[in-house]
Design a protein around this motif. Structure first.
Motif, PDB file in Angstrom:
ATOM      1  N   TYR A   1      -5.835  -2.651  -6.308  1.00 29.45           N
ATOM      2  CA  TYR A   1      -5.195  -2.661  -4.992  1.00 29.45           C
ATOM      3  C   TYR A   1      -5.884  -3.649  -4.062  1.00 29.45           C
ATOM      4  CZ  TYR A   1      -2.093   1.316  -5.599  1.00 29.45           C
ATOM      5  OH  TYR A   1      -1.080   2.139  -5.994  1.00 29.45           O
ATOM      6  N   PHE A   2      -7.226  -3.664  -4.114  1.00 32.79           N
ATOM      7  CA  PHE A   2      -7.963  -4.522  -3.193  1.00 32.79           C
ATOM      8  C   PHE A   2      -7.657  -5.988  -3.468  1.00 32.79           C
ATOM      9  CE2 PHE A   2     -11.613  -6.869  -1.644  1.00 32.79           C
ATOM     10  CZ  PHE A   2     -11.740  -6.343  -0.377  1.00 32.79           C
TER      11      PHE A   2
ATOM     12  N   LEU B   1      -0.974   4.580  -8.982  1.00 31.30           N
ATOM     13  CA  LEU B   1      -1.757   5.744  -8.571  1.00 31.30           C
ATOM     14  C   LEU B   1      -1.285   7.003  -9.298  1.00 31.30           C
ATOM     15  CD1 LEU B   1      -4.067   6.054  -6.661  1.00 31.30           C
ATOM     16  CD2 LEU B   1      -2.487   6.645  -4.853  1.00 31.30           C
TER      17      LEU B   1
ATOM     18  N   PHE C   1     -10.678   5.717 -10.130  1.00 29.66           N
ATOM     19  CA  PHE C   1     -10.484   5.261  -8.751  1.00 29.66           C
ATOM     20  C   PHE C   1     -11.113   3.888  -8.546  1.00 29.66           C
ATOM     21  CE2 PHE C   1      -9.581   9.725  -7.624  1.00 29.66           C
ATOM     22  CZ  PHE C   1      -8.383   9.497  -6.991  1.00 29.66           C
TER      23      PHE C   1
ATOM     24  N   SER D   1      -3.777 -10.757   2.500  1.00 27.45           N
ATOM     25  CA  SER D   1      -4.242 -10.890   3.876  1.00 27.45           C
ATOM     26  C   SER D   1      -4.907 -12.246   4.081  1.00 27.45           C
ATOM     27  CB  SER D   1      -5.175  -9.746   4.250  1.00 27.45           C
ATOM     28  OG  SER D   1      -6.417  -9.914   3.648  1.00 27.45           O
ATOM     29  N   ARG D   2      -5.623 -12.751   3.066  1.00 27.01           N
ATOM     30  CA  ARG D   2      -6.199 -14.085   3.196  1.00 27.01           C
ATOM     31  C   ARG D   2      -5.082 -15.116   3.318  1.00 27.01           C
ATOM     32  NH1 ARG D   2     -11.169 -13.545   5.023  1.00 27.01           N
ATOM     33  NH2 ARG D   2     -10.365 -11.454   5.392  1.00 27.01           N
TER      34      ARG D   2
ATOM     35  N   ALA E   1      -8.511   1.401 -10.051  1.00 29.29           N
ATOM     36  CA  ALA E   1      -7.309   1.250  -9.232  1.00 29.29           C
ATOM     37  C   ALA E   1      -7.659   0.622  -7.887  1.00 29.29           C
ATOM     38  CB  ALA E   1      -6.647   2.610  -9.017  1.00 29.29           C
ATOM     39  N   GLY E   2      -8.817   0.988  -7.346  1.00 29.04           N
ATOM     40  CA  GLY E   2      -9.234   0.424  -6.070  1.00 29.04           C
ATOM     41  C   GLY E   2      -9.400  -1.076  -6.164  1.00 29.04           C
TER      42      GLY E   2
ATOM     43  N   CYS F   1      -4.109  -6.724  -2.019  1.00 25.36           N
ATOM     44  CA  CYS F   1      -4.004  -6.660  -0.553  1.00 25.36           C
ATOM     45  C   CYS F   1      -4.890  -7.708   0.097  1.00 25.36           C
ATOM     46  CB  CYS F   1      -4.388  -5.285  -0.051  1.00 25.36           C
ATOM     47  SG  CYS F   1      -3.301  -4.013  -0.615  1.00 25.36           S
ATOM     48  N   PHE F   2      -6.099  -7.874  -0.421  1.00 28.42           N
ATOM     49  CA  PHE F   2      -7.019  -8.828   0.171  1.00 28.42           C
ATOM     50  C   PHE F   2      -6.471 -10.240  -0.007  1.00 28.42           C
ATOM     51  CE2 PHE F   2     -10.984 -11.313   0.278  1.00 28.42           C
ATOM     52  CZ  PHE F   2     -11.453 -10.896   1.505  1.00 28.42           C
TER      53      PHE F   2
ATOM     54  N   SER G   1       2.406   3.368  -3.035  1.00 27.62           N
ATOM     55  CA  SER G   1       1.716   4.456  -3.726  1.00 27.62           C
ATOM     56  C   SER G   1       2.355   5.803  -3.406  1.00 27.62           C
ATOM     57  CB  SER G   1       0.245   4.463  -3.333  1.00 27.62           C
ATOM     58  OG  SER G   1       0.114   4.557  -1.944  1.00 27.62           O
ATOM     59  N   LEU G   2       3.119   5.881  -2.313  1.00 22.58           N
ATOM     60  CA  LEU G   2       3.727   7.156  -1.939  1.00 22.58           C
ATOM     61  C   LEU G   2       4.811   7.605  -2.909  1.00 22.58           C
ATOM     62  CD1 LEU G   2       2.194   6.669   0.675  1.00 22.58           C
ATOM     63  CD2 LEU G   2       4.147   7.514   1.891  1.00 22.58           C
TER      64      LEU G   2
ATOM     65  N   SER H   1       4.571   8.093  -5.813  1.00 17.13           N
ATOM     66  CA  SER H   1       4.053   9.049  -6.790  1.00 17.13           C
ATOM     67  C   SER H   1       4.288  10.479  -6.324  1.00 17.13           C
ATOM     68  CB  SER H   1       2.568   8.802  -7.034  1.00 17.13           C
ATOM     69  OG  SER H   1       1.836   9.035  -5.865  1.00 17.13           O
TER      70      SER H   1
ATOM     71  N   LYS I   1       0.829  -1.199   0.000  1.00 19.04           N
ATOM     72  CA  LYS I   1       0.000   0.000   0.000  1.00 19.04           C
ATOM     73  C   LYS I   1       0.871   1.259   0.000  1.00 19.04           C
ATOM     74  CE  LYS I   1      -2.493  -1.165   3.605  1.00 19.04           C
ATOM     75  NZ  LYS I   1      -3.476  -0.877   4.649  1.00 19.04           N
TER      76      LYS I   1
END
Lengths: 506, 401
Positions: free
Chosen positions: A482-483, A453, A475, A490-491, A478-479, A486-487, A442-443, A445, A439
């Motif tokens: 990313y989801f 992003l 958005f 995490s799973r 991109a969402g 990340c998801f 993204s910084l 950028s 996550k």
């Protein structure tokens, strides 16, 4: 027997049927016990349903029902032309997809990016499935071989030498720096108040530097000979391979037990030779694509994978340093970890972008992407150190003591007994910090690198696609990307945690 | 014949070795020398390179630039600031903006976080699913993504001030930000504030007295009517005597923009929204884990003692849960403060944006400016972790007792 049947205490007729028990399982049961069992709960259910109604219905309407699916430019997504309130403008994503994935990577060379993605997946998948064998070989390929291959694939370019030239070059650079420092001190001693001390230290340093230069002289001589042959890369490669294999053989225990070490190092070098030959690294390699052309998901993945690969060794080293009993190393590790954990990542990126170039020699320019990578590696390394430390603390003392009783050295105790157990303990935590690293990529950028992003933000300013729903569509896309990443991670972390705690469940 | 036990030899050499070289003894000392030499070499390289590079770029090292005029404007300032003020003042302005957005964000994040945690713990199936969906979606999207989403998509899609969305006719939301009524102090302000403070202190004293009476003498004192009277009645009475403490100036639409009221810039709105909703997802998980960590036997024990459900929660469950919740909660507050530095992406004038961004590009004093910026965040972190270690020490002491 018959008098039992007719005796007074035995019932003669059937009991009346009772009503069926209240259903507590299944759909109806859930409705009854967990949604509508009391007035408050009914109210809460209505509140929940309203919340869902007001979020999910408009999103579905925006993403699917009211969406425009085909078109060539913004006119396709304008309400005046379509006739209804337009939702997502998917043709915009279709048009910008190459930019969002590859950035400005030249179109003819994009197969290299795809190949890298495929390689990464092929190497990563078996690593993630616990049941598959050869984990150490797989990990070695993914964490060491893959980054090198990916660099030459994505960036391009070839090599001019091999292990020997690089080692000699580094040693010479180091030696020059030492002698330079000594000379600077000698110069300073002419004007300083503590001249004798400075002079003594300075000449000592110069002496050490000169001694090192004599020590590395045979290597320099060998390097020069190798470079003068017709095929410097292959000559250098052969020399390095012979030296390294010989050392591995000796360290592995010589004739008695060194065969295995020899075989594996020879296999490694054959693998390297195949890669060099395949990619033509000795003849300039692939055309160079400079990193300012990279962008989109490519940069996001490059930054996060490099961060993952580099931060783990840094983290392990710092965690061991923090637990060390040697005062200076412990203090340094604590200070280092707390410093990086105490500052926001964005200041670290500013540090890497504006301050780091000042610390390097003037003739030495570092690529913008590499600078950000250095900052992220240090920052994530500090966080990984705390994760690893948690794992080290969870290993019972008896493990280390048993190893000591067997006569293992500190290095062997750590690398064979303590670390493998500790790392296995903290895999979920490591994966969780990889999620936050992913996550945080993204910084970049903000420091003028175009990750997913950043590319998205850049694509908003394209007048060809400026419609009221462009930003929301971008958005949403991109969402979702990313989801998914990340998801998924995490799973996976939950899955590993579940597996690790298998012995605690009954 | 003496039967006294022999004293062990002082073993001074061993102790010195232990202190200097750790378990590794002389080897440890040697390692430290090598390590110090490497650190010294790196330090020397950094200093000499930085000096050479600065000379090439004609930049004077040092903090003298802080007294120069900044010459640029900042669109949200808590203290008076004009373009002719110094860079030091820019630093203070940025720092205050960072603190403001952090404090507001922390308040909202805590409130939302606790609400979501209660949703997730609720026996209502639907509500707990709603809480779960919120947490999963928010936690799996980058914070910068969320900030940009609020700023570039949601707030930019709002209508212009002429068609702004009216919130109950007192606040107006438009793409220029949120306009809220601004309070104007009147003559009754000072007595009002004084009475408010007095009421607060008296209520606190009353509570301490009541608890002491309960724990030491076993007397229950009903204090809430007095507390209410002190907290609300007293200030109300002062208003009746001295007049209104302040009046609100309502924003009025004049031409293309609002006159009167105070404007909260859209960057602030977007940043606060994103920071508080993002951190709230993490806080919700922390609170949930904390409450679940209290064994359910505690709740049952409370009810077997005849305590009501609310009292059991207040006196038995929450204090134990707080012990688990507070350390990670503080960590999240710290994270929020550090994450507020993402303001630079949307141009909210926080410390990183105005100082490490604009001031850095104007002066080129990279080393000093970035060191100062990092120092501020480092100081905040270290102070917080010092406080937390004192807290942890007190908790562990109270557990031992």
């Amino acid at each position: 027997m018959s008098d039992v049947a007719t005796s007074a205490f035995v019932r003669q007729d059937l009991v009346a049927e009772r009503p069926a028990p209240v259903q507590t399982t299944g759909f109806i049961g859930v409705l009854r016990t967990r949604l509508f069992n009391s007035p408050t709960n009914i109210l809460l259910t209505i509140v929940g349903a309203l919340l869902l109604w007001f979020t999910i219905v408009p999103s579905v309407k925006f993403l699917m029902v009211d969406a425009v699916w085909t078109g060539k430019d913004r006119t396709a997504c304008l309400t005046e032309n379509v006739g209804f309130a337009v939702g997502a403008c998917w043709p915009y994503i279709q048009a910008k997809l190459p930019q969002l994935i590859y950035g400005f990577y030249p179109e003819a060379e994009r197969w290299r990016v795809n190949l890298t993605f495929v390689l990464a997946v092929v190497l990563l998948m078996p690593l993630l499935i616990p049941r598959l064998p050869a984990k150490s070989l797989n990990a070695g390929l993914f964490f060491i071989a893959f980054p090198v291959v990916a660099f030459f694939l994505l960036h391009g370019g070839g090599i001019k030498g091999f292990g020997l030239s690089w080692t000699v070059g580094l040693l010479q650079l180091f030696d020059e720096s030492i002698i330079g420092a000594g000379q600077a001190m000698l110069n300073l001693s002419k004007t300083s108040a503590v001249a004798p001390l400075l002079w003594a230290v300075g000449s000592l340093i110069v002496l050490v530097g000169t001694a090192i230069s004599w020590l590395i002289f045979p290597l320099v001589w060998l390097r020069d000979h190798v470079q003068r042959t017709g095929e410097p890369v292959w000559a250098d490669f052969a020399t390095t391979a012979v030296i390294v294999c010989w050392i591995a053989f000796l360290l592995g225990g010589g004739v008695r037990t060194g065969g295995r070490a020899l075989a594996s190092s020879i296999a490694t070098f054959i693998g390297i030779a195949i890669v060099i030959k395949l990619m033509g690294l000795d003849r300039g390699g692939l055309p160079i694509v400079s990193t300012n052309l990279w962008g989109g998901l490519l940069v996001t993945l490059v930054v996060s994978v490099t961060g993952i690969v580099t931060s783990l060794p840094i983290g392990i080293a710092l965690a061991l340093g923090r637990r060390s009993t040697i005062p200076l190393i412990r203090i340094f590790s604590i200070a280092f970890i707390e410093f990086w954990r105490g500052v926001p990542l964005i200041t670290v990126l500013f540090f890497a972008t504006y301050m780091l170039p000042l610390f390097l020699p003037g003739n030495f320019t570092v690529d913008g992407l590499v600078r950000a990578l250095i900052g992220i590696a240090l920052f994530t390394g500090a966080y990984q150190a705390e994760n690893v430390r948690g794992g080290l603390a969870a290993i019972p003392r008896g493990q280390g003591e048993a190893a000591a009783a067997l006569g293992l050295s500190w290095w062997k105790t750590t690398s064979l007994i303590v670390l493998p157990q500790a790392l296995r303990h903290v895999i979920p935590n490591l994966v969780n910090s990889f999620i936050s690293l992913f996550k945080d990529t993204s910084l970049v950028s903000i420091v003028a690198l175009f990750d997913l992003l950043g590319s998205l933000r850049a694509s908003f300013s394209d007048p060809k696609w400026s419609t009221p729903s462009t930003a929301f569509t971008g958005f949403a896309f991109a969402g979702i990307v990313y989801f998914i990443f990340c998801f998924g991670m995490s799973r996976y972390s939950l899955f590993v945690e579940h597996r690790l705690n298998a012995h605690r469940r009954t | 014949m003496s039967t006294e036990a022999r004293k062990p030899s002082p073993q001074i050499a061993l102790k010195v070795r232990r202190v200097l070289g750790g378990k590794a003894g002389w080897n440890g000392i040697a390692v430290q020398f090598a390590f110090a030499a490497i650190l010294g070499w790196i330090g020397y390289e950094i200093v000499s390179n930085a000096r050479a590079n600065l000379e090439n770029q004609h930049i004077a090292a040092g903090f003298g630039f802080l007294r120069n005029n900044a010459g640029f404007d900042v669109n949200q300032t808590l203290i008076s600031y004009t373009g002719s003020d110094t860079f030091l003042r820019v630093f203070v302005v940025g720092l205050l903006n960072t603190l403001v957005v952090s404090v507001v964000g922390i308040v909202f994040a805590t409130v939302i976080g606790f609400i979501v945690a209660l949703c997730r713990l609720s026996p209502n199936w639907l509500l707990s699913r709603v809480g779960e969906i919120y947490v999963e979606i928010i936690r799996n999207l980058p914070l910068l993504f969320q900030i940009l989403f609020w700023y570039l998509a949601v707030l930019a899609a709002l209508p212009n001030p002429r068609q702004s969305i009216s919130l109950l006719g007192i606040a107006f939301l438009s793409n220029r930000g949120l306009v809220v009524p601004s309070p104007i102090g009147q003559s009754g302000l000072e007595p009002f504030l004084a009475m408010l403070a007095l009421g607060f202190v008296a209520a606190l004293a009353l509570r301490i007295h009541a608890r002491r009476a309960l724990f030491q003498e076993g007397r229950m004192i009903r204090i809430w009517p007095y507390v209410l009277g002190l907290l609300f009645g007293l200030p109300l009475a002062t208003i009746l005597v001295f007049g209104l403490p302040f009046t609100f100036e309502l924003p009025q639409l004049k031409g293309f923009n609002f006159a009167g009221g105070s404007r909260i810039i859209p960057e602030f709105v977007a940043l606060t929204l994103a920071l508080s909703t993002y951190t709230a997802a993490f806080i919700a998980e922390i609170v949930r884990a904390g409450i679940l960590s209290v064994h359910k036997g505690q709740m049952e024990a409370g009810s077997s003692l005849g305590l009501s459900r609310g009292t059991t929660l207040r006196l038995i469950v929450v204090p134990q849960a707080m012990r688990v919740i507070v350390p990670p909660l503080t960590n999240q507050y710290l994270n929020l403060t550090k994450n507020s530095s993402l303001a630079v992406a949307i141009g909210y004038p926080d410390l990183v944006s105005v100082f490490a961004g604009t001031s850095l590009s104007q002066t080129g004093q990279a080393i000093e400016i970035i060191a100062m910026t990092m120092g501020v965040y480092l100081l905040i972190s270290l102070v917080t972790s010092a406080i937390m270690s004192v807290y942890g020490w007190r908790v562990s002491r109270s557990l031992d007792a």
